[in-house]
Scaffold this motif. Sequence first.
Motif, PDB file in Angstrom:
ATOM      1  N   TYR A   1       1.118  -2.341   2.283  1.00 50.41           N
ATOM      2  CA  TYR A   1       2.329  -3.138   2.144  1.00 50.41           C
ATOM      3  C   TYR A   1       3.286  -2.405   1.210  1.00 50.41           C
ATOM      4  O   TYR A   1       3.057  -2.289   0.016  1.00 50.41           O
ATOM      5  CB  TYR A   1       2.000  -4.528   1.613  1.00 50.41           C
ATOM      6  CG  TYR A   1       3.181  -5.458   1.622  1.00 50.41           C
ATOM      7  CD1 TYR A   1       3.753  -5.893   0.429  1.00 50.41           C
ATOM      8  CD2 TYR A   1       3.742  -5.884   2.818  1.00 50.41           C
ATOM      9  CE1 TYR A   1       4.860  -6.732   0.441  1.00 50.41           C
ATOM     10  CE2 TYR A   1       4.835  -6.727   2.837  1.00 50.41           C
ATOM     11  CZ  TYR A   1       5.398  -7.150   1.638  1.00 50.41           C
ATOM     12  OH  TYR A   1       6.483  -7.977   1.648  1.00 50.41           O
ATOM     13  N   ALA A   2       4.382  -1.883   1.785  1.00 49.18           N
ATOM     14  CA  ALA A   2       5.281  -0.983   1.049  1.00 49.18           C
ATOM     15  C   ALA A   2       5.881  -1.615  -0.212  1.00 49.18           C
ATOM     16  O   ALA A   2       5.905  -0.966  -1.265  1.00 49.18           O
ATOM     17  CB  ALA A   2       6.381  -0.481   1.981  1.00 49.18           C
ATOM     18  N   PRO A   3       6.387  -2.865  -0.179  1.00 51.31           N
ATOM     19  CA  PRO A   3       6.957  -3.427  -1.406  1.00 51.31           C
ATOM     20  C   PRO A   3       5.962  -3.503  -2.560  1.00 51.31           C
ATOM     21  O   PRO A   3       6.357  -3.368  -3.724  1.00 51.31           O
ATOM     22  CB  PRO A   3       7.415  -4.833  -0.966  1.00 51.31           C
ATOM     23  CG  PRO A   3       7.716  -4.677   0.480  1.00 51.31           C
ATOM     24  CD  PRO A   3       6.660  -3.736   0.992  1.00 51.31           C
ATOM     25  N   GLY A   4       4.683  -3.709  -2.256  1.00 52.91           N
ATOM     26  CA  GLY A   4       3.697  -3.743  -3.325  1.00 52.91           C
ATOM     27  C   GLY A   4       3.554  -2.398  -4.015  1.00 52.91           C
ATOM     28  O   GLY A   4       3.378  -2.319  -5.231  1.00 52.91           O
ATOM     29  N   ILE A   5       3.621  -1.303  -3.241  1.00 59.04           N
ATOM     30  CA  ILE A   5       3.552   0.039  -3.820  1.00 59.04           C
ATOM     31  C   ILE A   5       4.848   0.338  -4.579  1.00 59.04           C
ATOM     32  O   ILE A   5       4.838   0.964  -5.648  1.00 59.04           O
ATOM     33  CB  ILE A   5       3.295   1.086  -2.719  1.00 59.04           C
ATOM     34  CG1 ILE A   5       2.030   0.730  -1.941  1.00 59.04           C
ATOM     35  CG2 ILE A   5       3.160   2.477  -3.324  1.00 59.04           C
ATOM     36  CD1 ILE A   5       0.798   0.578  -2.803  1.00 59.04           C
ATOM     37  N   GLU A   6       5.965  -0.110  -4.047  1.00 59.56           N
ATOM     38  CA  GLU A   6       7.242   0.074  -4.746  1.00 59.56           C
ATOM     39  C   GLU A   6       7.231  -0.616  -6.112  1.00 59.56           C
ATOM     40  O   GLU A   6       7.760  -0.082  -7.102  1.00 59.56           O
ATOM     41  CB  GLU A   6       8.386  -0.471  -3.882  1.00 59.56           C
ATOM     42  CG  GLU A   6       8.636   0.341  -2.627  1.00 59.56           C
ATOM     43  CD  GLU A   6       9.492  -0.376  -1.611  1.00 59.56           C
ATOM     44  OE1 GLU A   6       9.897   0.260  -0.638  1.00 59.56           O
ATOM     45  OE2 GLU A   6       9.748  -1.600  -1.786  1.00 59.56           O
ATOM     46  N   ASP A   7       6.613  -1.796  -6.175  1.00 59.02           N
ATOM     47  CA  ASP A   7       6.532  -2.522  -7.446  1.00 59.02           C
ATOM     48  C   ASP A   7       5.748  -1.733  -8.494  1.00 59.02           C
ATOM     49  O   ASP A   7       6.016  -1.843  -9.695  1.00 59.02           O
ATOM     50  CB  ASP A   7       5.867  -3.883  -7.236  1.00 59.02           C
ATOM     51  CG  ASP A   7       6.773  -4.854  -6.491  1.00 59.02           C
ATOM     52  OD1 ASP A   7       7.982  -4.583  -6.388  1.00 59.02           O
ATOM     53  OD2 ASP A   7       6.250  -5.869  -5.996  1.00 59.02           O
ATOM     54  N   GLU A   8       4.766  -0.959  -8.042  1.00 59.90           N
ATOM     55  CA  GLU A   8       3.991  -0.133  -8.974  1.00 59.90           C
ATOM     56  C   GLU A   8       4.776   1.110  -9.394  1.00 59.90           C
ATOM     57  O   GLU A   8       4.840   1.460 -10.573  1.00 59.90           O
ATOM     58  CB  GLU A   8       2.665   0.280  -8.325  1.00 59.90           C
ATOM     59  CG  GLU A   8       1.758  -0.868  -7.925  1.00 59.90           C
ATOM     60  CD  GLU A   8       1.182  -1.622  -9.108  1.00 59.90           C
ATOM     61  OE1 GLU A   8       1.185  -1.069 -10.232  1.00 59.90           O
ATOM     62  OE2 GLU A   8       0.742  -2.765  -8.912  1.00 59.90           O
ATOM     63  N   ILE A   9       5.388   1.780  -8.423  1.00 58.04           N
ATOM     64  CA  ILE A   9       6.087   3.038  -8.706  1.00 58.04           C
ATOM     65  C   ILE A   9       7.285   2.818  -9.624  1.00 58.04           C
ATOM     66  O   ILE A   9       7.599   3.667 -10.462  1.00 58.04           O
ATOM     67  CB  ILE A   9       6.520   3.709  -7.385  1.00 58.04           C
ATOM     68  CG1 ILE A   9       5.280   4.114  -6.571  1.00 58.04           C
ATOM     69  CG2 ILE A   9       7.399   4.929  -7.638  1.00 58.04           C
ATOM     70  CD1 ILE A   9       5.602   4.658  -5.193  1.00 58.04           C
ATOM     71  N   ILE A  10       7.934   1.675  -9.486  1.00 55.92           N
ATOM     72  CA  ILE A  10       9.139   1.427 -10.296  1.00 55.92           C
ATOM     73  C   ILE A  10       8.800   1.360 -11.781  1.00 55.92           C
ATOM     74  O   ILE A  10       9.686   1.510 -12.645  1.00 55.92           O
ATOM     75  CB  ILE A  10       9.844   0.126  -9.835  1.00 55.92           C
ATOM     76  CG1 ILE A  10      11.308   0.113 -10.276  1.00 55.92           C
ATOM     77  CG2 ILE A  10       9.111  -1.095 -10.330  1.00 55.92           C
ATOM     78  CD1 ILE A  10      12.166   1.156  -9.620  1.00 55.92           C
ATOM     79  N   GLU A  11       7.517   1.174 -12.111  1.00 53.89           N
ATOM     80  CA  GLU A  11       7.094   1.153 -13.507  1.00 53.89           C
ATOM     81  C   GLU A  11       6.958   2.556 -14.096  1.00 53.89           C
ATOM     82  O   GLU A  11       6.789   2.714 -15.303  1.00 53.89           O
ATOM     83  CB  GLU A  11       5.744   0.423 -13.631  1.00 53.89           C
ATOM     84  CG  GLU A  11       5.769  -1.036 -13.211  1.00 53.89           C
ATOM     85  CD  GLU A  11       6.674  -1.881 -14.105  1.00 53.89           C
ATOM     86  OE1 GLU A  11       6.751  -1.588 -15.316  1.00 53.89           O
ATOM     87  OE2 GLU A  11       7.312  -2.806 -13.578  1.00 53.89           O
ATOM     88  N   HIS A  12       7.045   3.579 -13.257  1.00 52.98           N
ATOM     89  CA  HIS A  12       6.965   4.966 -13.738  1.00 52.98           C
ATOM     90  C   HIS A  12       8.203   5.258 -14.599  1.00 52.98           C
ATOM     91  O   HIS A  12       9.332   4.943 -14.194  1.00 52.98           O
ATOM     92  CB  HIS A  12       6.902   5.925 -12.543  1.00 52.98           C
ATOM     93  CG  HIS A  12       6.534   7.331 -12.895  1.00 52.98           C
ATOM     94  ND1 HIS A  12       7.375   8.171 -13.602  1.00 52.98           N
ATOM     95  CD2 HIS A  12       5.412   8.055 -12.651  1.00 52.98           C
ATOM     96  CE1 HIS A  12       6.808   9.346 -13.762  1.00 52.98           C
ATOM     97  NE2 HIS A  12       5.596   9.302 -13.202  1.00 52.98           N
ATOM     98  N   PRO A  13       8.041   5.861 -15.759  1.00 62.94           N
ATOM     99  CA  PRO A  13       9.181   6.064 -16.675  1.00 62.94           C
ATOM    100  C   PRO A  13      10.287   6.944 -16.108  1.00 62.94           C
ATOM    101  O   PRO A  13      11.428   6.857 -16.576  1.00 62.94           O
ATOM    102  CB  PRO A  13       8.529   6.715 -17.905  1.00 62.94           C
ATOM    103  CG  PRO A  13       7.216   7.246 -17.443  1.00 62.94           C
ATOM    104  CD  PRO A  13       6.770   6.331 -16.354  1.00 62.94           C
ATOM    105  N   SER A  14       9.986   7.763 -15.116  1.00 61.29           N
ATOM    106  CA  SER A  14      11.015   8.645 -14.552  1.00 61.29           C
ATOM    107  C   SER A  14      11.755   8.023 -13.371  1.00 61.29           C
ATOM    108  O   SER A  14      12.723   8.597 -12.873  1.00 61.29           O
ATOM    109  CB  SER A  14      10.385   9.971 -14.102  1.00 61.29           C
ATOM    110  OG  SER A  14       9.870  10.690 -15.199  1.00 61.29           O
ATOM    111  N   VAL A  15      11.291   6.863 -12.897  1.00 61.12           N
ATOM    112  CA  VAL A  15      11.816   6.294 -11.652  1.00 61.12           C
ATOM    113  C   VAL A  15      12.846   5.203 -11.937  1.00 61.12           C
ATOM    114  O   VAL A  15      12.563   4.245 -12.663  1.00 61.12           O
ATOM    115  CB  VAL A  15      10.667   5.726 -10.794  1.00 61.12           C
ATOM    116  CG1 VAL A  15      11.214   5.023  -9.558  1.00 61.12           C
ATOM    117  CG2 VAL A  15       9.707   6.842 -10.402  1.00 61.12           C
TER     118      VAL A  15
END
Length: 565
Positions: free
Chosen positions: A461-475
């Motif tokens: 589920y793409a939005p779930g992965i997006e929710d994790e990646i957005i927590e990356h300090p560079s993103v």
Amino acid sequence: MAGYESATLDIDGYVPFSEERCRQYIEDGHWRNLTFHDVLDRAADDQPDRTAVIGPHRELSYGDLQTRSRQLAAALVENLGLEVGDMAVFQFPNCTEFVEAFFACSRAGVVPVMLLPRHRAAEATHVTNLTDAKAFFTAGDRYEMGFDHVGLVDDIAADCDSLEHRVAVCDETVPDGWHSFDDLFEPDGTDAADDIEVNPFDPGLMLLSGGTTGMPKGIPRTHNDYVFQWEYMASVSEVEDDWVSFPSVPIGHNASLNCIVGATFWAGGTLAVEPNLKPESLMALIERVGGNYTLPIPTQLIDILEHPKLDEYDLSSLEVVMSGGQKVRPKAVYDFVDNWDVGFENIFGMAEGPLICTRPDDDVDVQAHTVGRPIAPDADEVKIVDERREEEVQQGEAGELAVRGPGFFTGYFRNEEENSENFDEDGWFYTEDVLRLNDDGNFEVFGRMKDTIIRGGENIYAPGIEDEIIEHPSVMNVAVIGMPDERLGERPCAFIELEPDAEAVTVDSLSTFLDERGIAVFKHPERVEIVDEIPRTEVGKIAKVSLEERITQQLKSEGVLPEEY
């Protein structure tokens, strides 16, 4: 058990079949009021010496499996104190212990929850807490899984208040605080399980699906509705009692547990299990046991056909091969039929219940280009509706698949939002999958209405992965899409806008970041595209179609995809 007319367990968050539908399915002969272990016992009483399970560590006859499942059920009740309606998470490889534990839970009225081997801490914690699971069964040192599943459970235990017992399949070392699977058996303790009444209208297992938060949704399946599908799968696949069937994907996945395991035990056949699901191991298994019936995902079909050592293995015992989970390449169907004269079943299936497939004796063109018909056309209620879910579309037009009937679930577990969105007041389940019914009575699949990537049969589920990646300090911003792939169907690709002056994000650094957050490896983006700005529509939504077109053209220009893709 014939007197039951509805569920007796009062489980918070479970949506039972109505009494009216239960009575109707019994009267129509669709439900036989059999539990999972009733199916086993029927075969064991008839042919106790017939081989039930062949595994890498032991082989069990039907009589052996019947006895061992009774002994283990007694231990679940007497030693672990589990009660009817309690839940236990399974995270097993494909092994005999899974089969023993599955039927033992059925006898004890315990509901196994099918976590897959590839799930990690985030999913395991969520599922354990969602179901208030009291026990967790997993692989110890007996099976080399390439991952420490015992350590995973130890890591999440403090965050799972309901978890009381941990059971590992061990040969040498029993971890501290754990039960050894083999040591649990009660050689003389079968009466405790035999005295338990299990209602076939109640949940018998909990399957999993992707959810709106990226975490799995719980899919309760009753004994009655699941055994109903076992019977029909055995019938449409023409499974014989002298066949050897083997799951080619994880055994706790609906594709294996329903279509292969259940159908085999319904027919009284033999199940062969192999923990290593790589092509060479599966080909060796087919040759060793004379495998007749299986369901690999399309990626595995291609891996077998293109394997450099294919000619070294004798696969001539294959009778029926089923595949699905993503689009099956027509060439793979033709090649399997040409090479081994198999009956090919192209299937569209969901853990929620829908099972639509071609038949082994269909014309090969039908098998290659459609997904056939519902497995129970006399019982399954199926319709294709317009985008407003108000009217059925004309035959030959594409629309959303909606289903209702004796082989479909009745609601996601403890998920009122999803149930409200996808069920109507008449009990129809709207699948969010786009299909078309052709003039010849066969269905074609066109895609999904929701933002889900299917990588080699695994839902991401793409939005779930997006929710994790957005927590990356560079993103600063991210969009995850499915980029086309000839072998796996799709692979996740992340388009990323970086924070000002931030360090670049690579596939490796992003994977390390997601590893630390407990996200399963198969969900990690396999390509990262750094962009100045992610395109959006006029209403501000991310224009994912534009990104999909862009990455497709880029892959073609790089020679990764053929121009005609």
